[in-house]
Motif scaffolding. Structure first.
Motif, PDB file in Angstrom:
ATOM      1  N   SER A  39      -2.200  72.460  10.773  1.00 30.84           N
ATOM      2  CA  SER A  39      -2.982  72.663   9.549  1.00 30.84           C
ATOM      3  C   SER A  39      -2.313  73.682   8.623  1.00 30.84           C
ATOM      4  N   GLU A  40      -1.429  74.516   9.173  1.00 35.09           N
ATOM      5  CA  GLU A  40      -0.733  75.534   8.385  1.00 35.09           C
ATOM      6  C   GLU A  40       0.661  75.091   7.940  1.00 35.09           C
ATOM      7  N   HIS A  41       1.306  74.271   8.772  1.00 36.75           N
ATOM      8  CA  HIS A  41       2.677  73.852   8.481  1.00 36.75           C
ATOM      9  C   HIS A  41       2.944  72.548   9.222  1.00 36.75           C
ATOM     10  N   PRO A  42       3.663  71.599   8.612  1.00 37.96           N
ATOM     11  CA  PRO A  42       3.890  70.315   9.268  1.00 37.96           C
ATOM     12  C   PRO A  42       4.664  70.420  10.583  1.00 37.96           C
ATOM     13  N   TYR A  43       5.576  71.384  10.673  1.00 40.19           N
ATOM     14  CA  TYR A  43       6.336  71.553  11.921  1.00 40.19           C
ATOM     15  C   TYR A  43       6.988  72.924  11.897  1.00 40.19           C
ATOM     16  N   TYR A  44       6.410  73.840  12.607  1.00 37.07           N
ATOM     17  CA  TYR A  44       6.927  75.204  12.674  1.00 37.07           C
ATOM     18  C   TYR A  44       6.982  75.597  14.139  1.00 37.07           C
ATOM     19  N   VAL A  45       8.168  75.581  14.710  1.00 39.62           N
ATOM     20  CA  VAL A  45       8.369  75.885  16.127  1.00 39.62           C
ATOM     21  C   VAL A  45       9.555  76.833  16.251  1.00 39.62           C
ATOM     22  N   GLY A  46       9.392  77.847  17.081  1.00 37.24           N
ATOM     23  CA  GLY A  46      10.480  78.759  17.399  1.00 37.24           C
ATOM     24  C   GLY A  46      10.587  78.897  18.903  1.00 37.24           C
ATOM     25  N   CYS A  47      11.793  78.972  19.419  1.00 39.99           N
ATOM     26  CA  CYS A  47      11.953  79.102  20.867  1.00 39.99           C
ATOM     27  C   CYS A  47      13.082  80.063  21.199  1.00 39.99           C
ATOM     28  N   GLN A  48      12.975  80.677  22.374  1.00 36.77           N
ATOM     29  CA  GLN A  48      13.974  81.631  22.846  1.00 36.77           C
ATOM     30  C   GLN A  48      15.149  80.933  23.538  1.00 36.77           C
ATOM     31  N   TYR A  49      14.946  79.745  24.016  1.00 37.66           N
ATOM     32  CA  TYR A  49      16.015  79.052  24.733  1.00 37.66           C
ATOM     33  C   TYR A  49      16.831  78.221  23.745  1.00 37.66           C
ATOM     34  N   HIS A  50      17.814  77.529  24.213  1.00 38.42           N
ATOM     35  CA  HIS A  50      18.712  76.754  23.353  1.00 38.42           C
ATOM     36  C   HIS A  50      18.504  75.257  23.575  1.00 38.42           C
ATOM     37  N   PRO A  51      17.600  74.633  22.816  1.00 37.27           N
ATOM     38  CA  PRO A  51      17.343  73.206  23.015  1.00 37.27           C
ATOM     39  C   PRO A  51      18.544  72.326  22.683  1.00 37.27           C
ATOM     40  N   GLU A  52      19.459  72.840  21.876  1.00 36.99           N
ATOM     41  CA  GLU A  52      20.626  72.026  21.526  1.00 36.99           C
ATOM     42  C   GLU A  52      21.511  71.739  22.735  1.00 36.99           C
ATOM     43  N   PHE A  53      21.438  72.581  23.766  1.00 35.57           N
ATOM     44  CA  PHE A  53      22.241  72.346  24.957  1.00 35.57           C
ATOM     45  C   PHE A  53      21.714  71.186  25.791  1.00 35.57           C
ATOM     46  N   GLN A  54      20.456  70.810  25.573  1.00 33.60           N
ATOM     47  CA  GLN A  54      19.849  69.724  26.341  1.00 33.60           C
ATOM     48  C   GLN A  54      19.715  68.442  25.521  1.00 33.60           C
ATOM     49  N   SER A  55      20.158  68.468  24.279  1.00 32.20           N
ATOM     50  CA  SER A  55      20.027  67.310  23.404  1.00 32.20           C
ATOM     51  C   SER A  55      21.249  66.414  23.469  1.00 32.20           C
ATOM     52  N   ARG A  56      20.978  65.123  23.360  1.00 34.89           N
ATOM     53  CA  ARG A  56      22.029  64.112  23.259  1.00 34.89           C
ATOM     54  C   ARG A  56      21.636  63.193  22.101  1.00 34.89           C
ATOM     55  N   PRO A  57      22.600  62.511  21.495  1.00 35.81           N
ATOM     56  CA  PRO A  57      22.270  61.682  20.324  1.00 35.81           C
ATOM     57  C   PRO A  57      21.111  60.703  20.546  1.00 35.81           C
ATOM     58  N   LEU A  58      21.032  60.091  21.706  1.00 33.14           N
ATOM     59  CA  LEU A  58      19.956  59.130  21.952  1.00 33.14           C
ATOM     60  C   LEU A  58      18.826  59.702  22.795  1.00 33.14           C
ATOM     61  N   ALA A  59      18.912  60.982  23.121  1.00 30.98           N
ATOM     62  CA  ALA A  59      17.879  61.644  23.923  1.00 30.98           C
ATOM     63  C   ALA A  59      17.737  63.098  23.471  1.00 30.98           C
ATOM     64  N   PRO A  60      17.168  63.308  22.272  1.00 32.05           N
ATOM     65  CA  PRO A  60      17.047  64.678  21.774  1.00 32.05           C
ATOM     66  C   PRO A  60      16.026  65.473  22.589  1.00 32.05           C
ATOM     67  N   SER A  61      16.231  66.784  22.670  1.00 31.18           N
ATOM     68  CA  SER A  61      15.258  67.634  23.347  1.00 31.18           C
ATOM     69  C   SER A  61      13.965  67.645  22.526  1.00 31.18           C
ATOM     70  N   PRO A  62      12.840  67.964  23.141  1.00 33.66           N
ATOM     71  CA  PRO A  62      11.551  67.904  22.430  1.00 33.66           C
ATOM     72  C   PRO A  62      11.497  68.663  21.099  1.00 33.66           C
ATOM     73  N   PRO A  63      12.041  69.888  20.979  1.00 30.95           N
ATOM     74  CA  PRO A  63      11.972  70.533  19.663  1.00 30.95           C
ATOM     75  C   PRO A  63      12.701  69.757  18.571  1.00 30.95           C
ATOM     76  N   PHE A  64      13.870  69.202  18.884  1.00 33.83           N
ATOM     77  CA  PHE A  64      14.603  68.426  17.889  1.00 33.83           C
ATOM     78  C   PHE A  64      13.918  67.086  17.609  1.00 33.83           C
ATOM     79  N   HIS A  65      13.410  66.463  18.638  1.00 32.51           N
ATOM     80  CA  HIS A  65      12.704  65.195  18.452  1.00 32.51           C
ATOM     81  C   HIS A  65      11.491  65.400  17.544  1.00 32.51           C
ATOM     82  N   GLY A  66      10.734  66.465  17.798  1.00 29.36           N
ATOM     83  CA  GLY A  66       9.579  66.766  16.950  1.00 29.36           C
ATOM     84  C   GLY A  66       9.968  67.028  15.511  1.00 29.36           C
ATOM     85  N   LEU A  67      11.061  67.756  15.311  1.00 34.17           N
ATOM     86  CA  LEU A  67      11.531  68.029  13.955  1.00 34.17           C
ATOM     87  C   LEU A  67      11.901  66.737  13.233  1.00 34.17           C
ATOM     88  N   LEU A  68      12.617  65.866  13.927  1.00 38.67           N
ATOM     89  CA  LEU A  68      12.998  64.582  13.320  1.00 38.67           C
ATOM     90  C   LEU A  68      11.761  63.746  12.981  1.00 38.67           C
TER      91      LEU A  68
END
Length: 82
Positions: A39-68
Motif C-alpha cells: 500500500s506504500e510502495h509497489p515493491y520495496y525490499v532490502g536484504c542483507q544477503y546477496h540474492p544475485e549469487f543465487q540467481s540464474r537467467p531462467l531461475a531468478p532468486s525471489p527478490p529479483f523475481h519479485g522486482l521483475l
C-alpha cells in the motif's frame, strides 16, 4: 564485508513507522530482510544477503523475481496464484 545492524529495542518502533522486518537470522535477533507494505510502495525490499549469487537467467532468486514481476505489473497476479 559489511553488515548493518538494527537495534532490537527499536524494531517495534520501526514497524510502527511502516517498515517491516520480514526475514531474520537463525537466532531471530538480526534483521535480514525488510520491506514496505504494498500500500506504500509497489515493491520495496532490502536484504542483507546477496540474492544475485543465487540467481540464474531462467531461475531468478525471489527478490529479483519479485522486482521483475512488479516492474511488469504482474506481481499481484503471481501472488494470487501462489
Amino acid at each position: 564485508r559489511h553488515r548493518y545492524e538494527v537495534n532490537p529495542d527499536r524494531v517495534d518502533r520501526i514497524h510502527d513507522g511502516g517498515l517491516r522486518f520480514v526475514g531474520r537470522d537463525e537466532t531471530g535477533t538480526r534483521m535480514e530482510v525488510a520491506e514496505l507494505p504494498r500500500s506504500e510502495h509497489p515493491y520495496y525490499v532490502g536484504c542483507q544477503y546477496h540474492p544475485e549469487f543465487q540467481s540464474r537467467p531462467l531461475a531468478p532468486s525471489p527478490p529479483f523475481h519479485g522486482l521483475l514481476l512488479a516492474s511488469c505489473g504482474m506481481l499481484d497476479e503471481y501472488l494470487d496464484k501462489a
